[in-house]
Design an enzyme around this catalytic site. Structure first.
Site, mmCIF file in Angstrom:
data_model
loop_
_atom_site.group_PDB
_atom_site.id
_atom_site.type_symbol
_atom_site.label_atom_id
_atom_site.label_comp_id
_atom_site.label_asym_id
_atom_site.label_seq_id
_atom_site.Cartn_x
_atom_site.Cartn_y
_atom_site.Cartn_z
ATOM 1 C CD GLU A 10 23.714 45.374 -27.933
ATOM 2 O OE1 GLU A 10 23.426 45.472 -29.087
ATOM 3 O OE2 GLU A 10 23.055 44.402 -27.331
ATOM 4 C CG ASN A 18 23.398 38.867 -29.907
ATOM 5 O OD1 ASN A 18 24.413 39.020 -30.699
ATOM 6 N ND2 ASN A 18 23.219 38.584 -28.782
ATOM 7 C CB SER A 31 21.680 38.101 -25.046
ATOM 8 O OG SER A 31 21.510 36.694 -24.649
ATOM 9 C CG HIS A 80 23.897 42.253 -24.292
ATOM 10 N ND1 HIS A 80 23.597 42.306 -25.498
ATOM 11 C CD2 HIS A 80 24.077 41.013 -23.978
ATOM 12 C CE1 HIS A 80 23.752 40.969 -25.992
ATOM 13 N NE2 HIS A 80 24.129 40.257 -25.023
#
Ligand code: 3H9
Length: 701
Positions: A444, A482, A411, A432
């Protein structure tokens, strides 16, 4: 007659075919063509029955959604359907693939309906912030009764051909060729003397219920189920008209309510979300000629929460998966976790015990990398440490067959660096997943500097197979979701130090529509996780980069969130309801003192701007850097991975609705007031100057 609709006749049967690939959407030329075809059929001699068919893989996906932002063009769909219903000979809709929205409403205008078992029949308008506006709210209750119709209209969920037969929505099921089956059905109908049977002449049934009380109850229930949403309540109001009013008046009422929904900002946000999902699959460099590799066997390295969740995704999609752990003890723990997760679904009633065993049967635990020699894809889900990842990828490179997709679920780590551990960086990709991986829809798909188009296409095809919503992103710390979340979370924490409480910040964001407030979310994922990320960032960020300190204070006190019963909130043993943490006021004061900030009252509007515009500004940077391919991909990521309300269309679309001039003004004010980290993104500055929007910005593939 427009080329998109054909009328043909053979003997005493005529048929009208919709031909508007890819989904026979009822665009203006198609509606005009249908009207003309109906006139032609009306004048045809010797015609005893008329079939309605769709070419291609489905009957009709409904109104052309692209037309909603343009002024209405005649003929209106309700008028076309009225002409179908008024036809003087029996009209039979022959359905296959999907009959959705206006497509099902068209079929309801027909006098009979037949469908294949696999047909998906539904009125999904509510998912676009609308209600069925071409008679669906009036005719469906007349065919299947009010409760069933209301359920279909308010949920937007389609039903299968079999369920439609049981509900009386279709008259029979067929297999094979639509024209042949339609012809056979029509001839039999004529033999049996079946005539015109207009839905509008039937009445809507609500057996054993007092209509007034029933609809009042439904309205309350819908408001509770869909808080903040505009169209579900209007769906109920429209269906209510079907039992109170004759068809013509009911249709008028439906039209009024439909227009209200059409003009609502929620409709614009939801339609944006619909197209964002479709756009995301168009990736520069991946063309129709790029062949995804076949994936029939998968593996997951690492049996922690994430690894097990990913293994469950494969098993749920019917793909055999090898789950690799370092030793038998760790493996047994991982397999038990998989079993426990399924058992919880069985307990909830969302999975049958037979399906549970079948899916568990697809997960094979292994401890030796040699067992991965023949798999088509491996997803690594081990500890977030570059040295560990390197060892895993070196081993995978040594054992996996040529052409296997080597995916990392990292991540935050640099995928390009991970890929250097192999001699085949072109096969290395990031997948991800979001926790819990078997539940969250977002994926992702990370494209490394050397990832091949074929590997990327394979990753995308796999995402589809796993029923994920995929967005391709480039390599950077935190990727798209993120990296933006970091800015959002940091602003939220700063707000606590400036004078807000977790309750106030969470409530403001929830009333905006976020599924969860940032602090309830932090407590759920664990403050130790947040602290580990914060510490890593401290090493990477420039010295003196301003960071909030409240998290450190909570961490020092061992308040790690739900897992310790206390974090930003307090939790009763075994409960998840956030209660005020009695120690927090003192910690808030201490944090403010430590930062040298005087606490003050903050408005909800200010809280929303600080947190949401932090997302927008970072999103604009990601777009400019090419990490996100297009603004709508960012929206898609936030809608599917971060609980952003779909009716707002996503953070970038939300910024467009505020107006980028306004967004720029507010961000500039924060920049002056708070510091350099609020510097407006260059793309935002440019677009605000030009009077532009984020919508449509990015790759057109
Ligand atoms: C309505 O009917 C209102 C009425 O009640 C009242 C009117 C007065 N329009 O999803 P896919 C495009 S509201 C325009 O990838 P799949 C889609 O963008 C409508 N375009 O295929 C894509 O284009 P591109 C209610 C549409 O096989 C391409 O078709 N109906 C429409 O995975 C392929 O789509 C709905 O909400 C449309 N209606 O899934 C149904 N539908 O290739 C919406 C699709 O350029 N559609 N496109 O990216 C769906 O749910 C799915 O598309 C469907 C096929 C299940 C049909």
């Amino acid at each position: 007659m427009a080329a998109q609709v054909r009328f043909q006749q053979s003997g005493n049967l005529g048929w009208i075919t919709l031909d508007n690939p890819p989904v026979n959407a009822l665009s203006q030329p198609l509606r005009a063509g249908l009207m003309a075809a109906l006139e032609q059929a009306a004048q045809a001699s010797g015609l005893d029955a008329l079939l309605l068919l769709g070419t291609g893989r489905l009957f009709c996906a409904g109104a052309d959604i692209k037309e909603f932002s343009a002024p209405p063009m005649a003929p209106a769909l309700p008028d076309v359907i009225a002409a179908v219903e008024a036809f003087s000979k029996p009209v039979i809709a022959v359905l296959h693939g999907s009959a959705l929205g206006g497509g099902l409403e068209l079929a309801l205008g027909a006098h009979y309906r037949i469908a294949t078992t696999g047909t998906s029949l539904g009125l999904p308008e509510v998912k676009l912030g609308l209600l069925p506006g071409a008679g669906g709210t009036q005719r469906l209750p007349r065919v299947v009764g009010v409760p069933k119709a209301l359920d279909m209209i308010v949920s937007g969920a389609p039903i299968t051909g079999e369920a439609a037969l049981a509900a009386g929505l279709v008259d029979t099921l067929y297999e094979g060729d639509a024209l042949q089956a339609g012809t056979a059905y029509a001839l039999e109908l004529l033999t049996q003397g079946g005539g015109v049977r207009r839905t509008g002449e039937r009445t809507a049934a609500l057996e054993g219920n007092d209509p007034q009380a029933y609809f009042s109850e439904q309205k309350v229930s819908v408001e509770k189920r869909f808080p903040g949403l505009y169209s579900p309540l209007r769906c109920v109001m429209a269906v209510q008209a079907s039992i109170r009013l004759p068809l013509a008046e009911g249709l008028k009422r439906e039209r009024e309510l439909f227009m209200e929904c059409l003009q609502s900002p929620q409709r614009a946000g939801l339609v944006h979300a619909f197209f964002a999902e479709r756009e995301a699959s168009k990736v520069p460099g991946v063309t129709a000629d790029t062949r995804p590799r076949s994936v029939e066997h998968a593996a997951v390295v690492g049996g922690g929460t994430m690894g097990v969740g990913i293994a469950l995704c494969f098993a749920n999609a019917g793909l055999p998966v090898k789950l690799l752990e370092v030793d038998e003890t760790a493996l047994a723990r991982a397999l038990q976790r998989a079993r426990d997760t399924y058992a919880a679904s069985v307990k909830r009633g969302s999975l049958s015990p037979i399906d549970m065993e079948q899916r568990l049967g697809l997960i094979e635990g292994v401890t030796d990398y040699a067992a991965l020699a023949e798999v088509d894809v491996v997803v690594e889900a081990v500890f977030e440490d570059m040295a560990v990842k390197h060892r895993v990828f070196e081993t995978l490179d040594a054992v996996c067959k040529p052409g296997a997709l080597l995916a990392s679920n990292t991540s935050s780590l640099d995928l390009n660096e991970i890929a250097t551990a192999t001699r085949r960086p072109e096969d290395v990709i990031g997948l991800h997943f979001f926790s819990p991986a078997n539940v969250m829809r977002l994926l992702e798909v990370v494209r490394g500097a050397r990832t091949s188009a074929e590997a990327l296409a394979t990753g995308l095809a796999l995402g589809k197979r796993l029923k994920k919503v995929s967005a391709v992103v480039g390599v950077c710390d935190g990727f798209v979701g993120n990296r933006m979340l970091f800015q959002y979370g940091r602003e939220a924490e700063f707000l606590l130090e400036e004078g807000a409480t977790p309750e106030q910040v969470d409530a403001a964001l929830r009333s905006f529509g976020m599924a969860m407030g940032p602090f309830a979310m932090r407590d759920l994922s664990g403050l130790d996780i947040g602290m580990a990320i914060r510490n890593r960032q401290r090493q990477q960020l420039p010295p003196n980069y301003p960071l909030p300190c409240l998290l450190d204070l909570l961490f020092e006190k061992g308040m790690l969130g739900q897992k310790t019963g206390c974090g930003f909130y307090r939790y009763e043993a075994g409960a998840r309801t956030p209660l005020p943490n009695p120690e927090l006021p003192a910690l808030l004061q201490a944090a403010s003192r430590q930062q040298g900030v005087e606490r003050r009252a903050l408005s909800d509007e200010y809280i929303l701007d600080r947190t949401l515009l932090a997302l927008v500004n970072e999103g604009a940077k990601l777009l400019d850097e090419g990490i996100a391919l297009r603004a709508s991909d960012i929206d898609l990521i936030y809608l599917n991975g971060y609980g952003f309300p779909a009716f707002r269309g996503g953070p970038m679309f939300y910024a467009d609705t505020l107006g980028l001039g306004t967004v720029m003004e507010r961000i500039e004010a924060f920049h002056r007031e708070l510091g350099a980290w609020w510097e407006p993104a260059p793309l935002l500055q440019r677009l605000a100057r030009e009077g532009g929007t984020f919508t449509g910005k990015g790759a057109s593939a």
